[in-house]
Design an enzyme around this catalytic site. Structure first.
Site, mmCIF file in Angstrom:
data_model
loop_
_atom_site.group_PDB
_atom_site.id
_atom_site.type_symbol
_atom_site.label_atom_id
_atom_site.label_comp_id
_atom_site.label_asym_id
_atom_site.label_seq_id
_atom_site.Cartn_x
_atom_site.Cartn_y
_atom_site.Cartn_z
ATOM 1 N N ARG A 10 7.954 -1.079 2.263
ATOM 2 C CA ARG A 10 8.024 -2.391 1.499
ATOM 3 C C ARG A 10 8.546 -1.909 0.037
ATOM 4 N NH1 ARG A 10 2.693 -5.767 0.217
ATOM 5 N NH2 ARG A 10 3.075 -5.281 -1.975
ATOM 6 N N ASP A 58 1.929 -11.661 -1.894
ATOM 7 C CA ASP A 58 1.723 -10.514 -2.311
ATOM 8 C C ASP A 58 1.377 -10.379 -3.902
ATOM 9 O OD1 ASP A 58 1.987 -9.278 0.000
ATOM 10 O OD2 ASP A 58 4.346 -8.966 -0.021
ATOM 11 N N HIS A 116 -1.336 -14.819 2.798
ATOM 12 C CA HIS A 116 -1.680 -14.408 1.450
ATOM 13 C C HIS A 116 -0.117 -14.325 0.867
ATOM 14 C CE1 HIS A 116 -0.310 -10.734 3.508
ATOM 15 N NE2 HIS A 116 0.072 -10.487 2.262
ATOM 16 N N HIS A 133 2.396 -15.386 3.557
ATOM 17 C CA HIS A 133 2.773 -14.875 4.886
ATOM 18 C C HIS A 133 1.467 -13.992 5.742
ATOM 19 C CE1 HIS A 133 3.229 -11.502 1.774
ATOM 20 N NE2 HIS A 133 2.913 -10.914 2.913
HETATM 21 C C1 OGA Z 1 3.261 -6.897 3.372
HETATM 22 C C2 OGA Z 1 2.658 -7.608 4.392
HETATM 23 C C3 OGA Z 1 3.236 -8.071 6.771
HETATM 24 C C4 OGA Z 1 3.357 -7.242 7.966
HETATM 25 O O1 OGA Z 1 3.703 -5.664 3.688
HETATM 26 O O2 OGA Z 1 3.139 -7.564 2.363
HETATM 27 O O3 OGA Z 1 1.674 -8.394 4.353
HETATM 28 O O4 OGA Z 1 4.072 -7.793 8.930
HETATM 29 N N1 OGA Z 1 2.847 -7.104 5.619
HETATM 30 O O5 OGA Z 1 3.310 -6.144 7.890
HETATM 31 MN MN MN Z 2 1.805 -9.014 2.370
#
Ligand code: OGA
Ligand code: MN
Length: 281
Positions: A272, A106, A104, A257
């Site tokens: 994040r 974000d 995806h 990712h």
């Molecule tokens: C995010 C996600 C990835 C992770 O925080 O956007 O997709 O490795 N996390 O935790």
């Molecule tokens: Mn993500």
């Protein structure tokens, strides 16, 4: 001075010897900014950041957004989303678990999706829990000409994975009706132009893209599956193995990712921030 070392042939670079807890002067900031546009994923090693410092560095790139999973925002810091597989003493999740088990980008399910996200590793498992990133410029550029023609001018519908019921309640808490009301579907181009580099990138993902608009449903399904498979072939992917206190800043406009869950016996806890971007065109 600091060093910029590419991490793979696909995308990604690590930044060694830069302390993000201090404000960056304009020349340093523009070097970092240019490196981000070139490498798409920057890994800043060995950072000691308070939530304030994490937020201040992130803000250099734009306004920050909260998150629909508001129960996982860090108390006192609505700009920080906790991403965690840990449980609190009362049995509740300590942060958003299973943050992205499917490929995806974000906030691609919102009207003005994210420019980029900055994920900071506060606790990492001794093994597992990698995050993979892919290069969506290359995914677009290497499509057969006939597929590029087929995608020209096309739009798709995007919806948050949780709203699509991808996760069980054990994996991720379901959205409340109030939260669900905040994430109506959005429409975006299937191929977008990066507002800073001017390059075209594919912008559909397994997690958030529901259907290509004005296309027969079966055809749309098949095309989305084909595009995802093409986009995440190993030559287009960088696998990030986390080190403690890495801050990873990825460009959501030209990469996807996916998070690999660590073995459940190990804790993984991250903070994040999410920089707001432009409406895709
Ligand atoms: C995010 C996600 C990835 C992770 O925080 O956007 O997709 O490795 N996390 O935790
Ligand atoms: Mn993500």
């Amino acid at each position: 001075m600091f060093e910029i070392r590419p991490l793979s042939n696909a995308l990604g670079a690590e930044i060694i010897g830069l302390d993000l807890s201090q404000p960056l002067d304009d020349a340093t900031f523009s070097t970092v900014h240019a490196a981000h546009l070139e490498h798409m994923v920057l890994v800043f090693r060995d950072q000691q950041l308070t939530p304030e410092q994490h937020i201040l560095f992130s803000r250099r790139f734009g306004d920050l957004s909260g998150h629909v999973f508001d129960q996982f925002l860090l108390p006192g810091y609505p700009e920080i989303l906790k991403v965690s597989n840990k449980k609190r003493d009362d049995g509740e999740f300590a942060g958003l678990p299973q943050a992205g088990r499917r490929w995806h980008s974000d906030l691609s399910y919102t009207a003005t999706p994210s420019l980029g996200s900055l994920l900071y590793a506060l606790e990492i498992p001794p093994e597992g829990g990698d995050t993979l990133f892919n290069n969506m410029y290359r995914a677009y550029e290497t499509l057969p000409e006939s597929t590029k023609v087929r995608l020209e001018g096309r739009k798709a519908e995007y919806l948050l994975g949780s709203a699509r019921k991808y996760y069980t309640a054990e994996e991720r808490p379901p959205l409340t009706p109030e939260q669900l009301a905040k994430v109506p579907p959005a429409h975006h181009p299937v191929v977008r132009t990066h507002p800073e580099t001017g390059r075209k990138a594919l912008y559909v993902s397994h997690s958030h893209t529901v259907r290509i608009l004005d296309m027969d449903e079966a055809e749309s399904e098949a095309l989305l599956a084909e595009l995802t498979e093409h986009s995440v072939q190993p030559e287009f992917v960088y696998r990030h193995k986390w080190r403690l206190r890495d801050l990873v800043f990825w460009d959501n406009r030209c990469c996807m990712h996916i998070a690999e869950p660590p073995p459940p016996e190990y804790g993984r806890h991250m903070h994040r921030t999410t920089v707001v971007g432009d409406r895709p065109y």
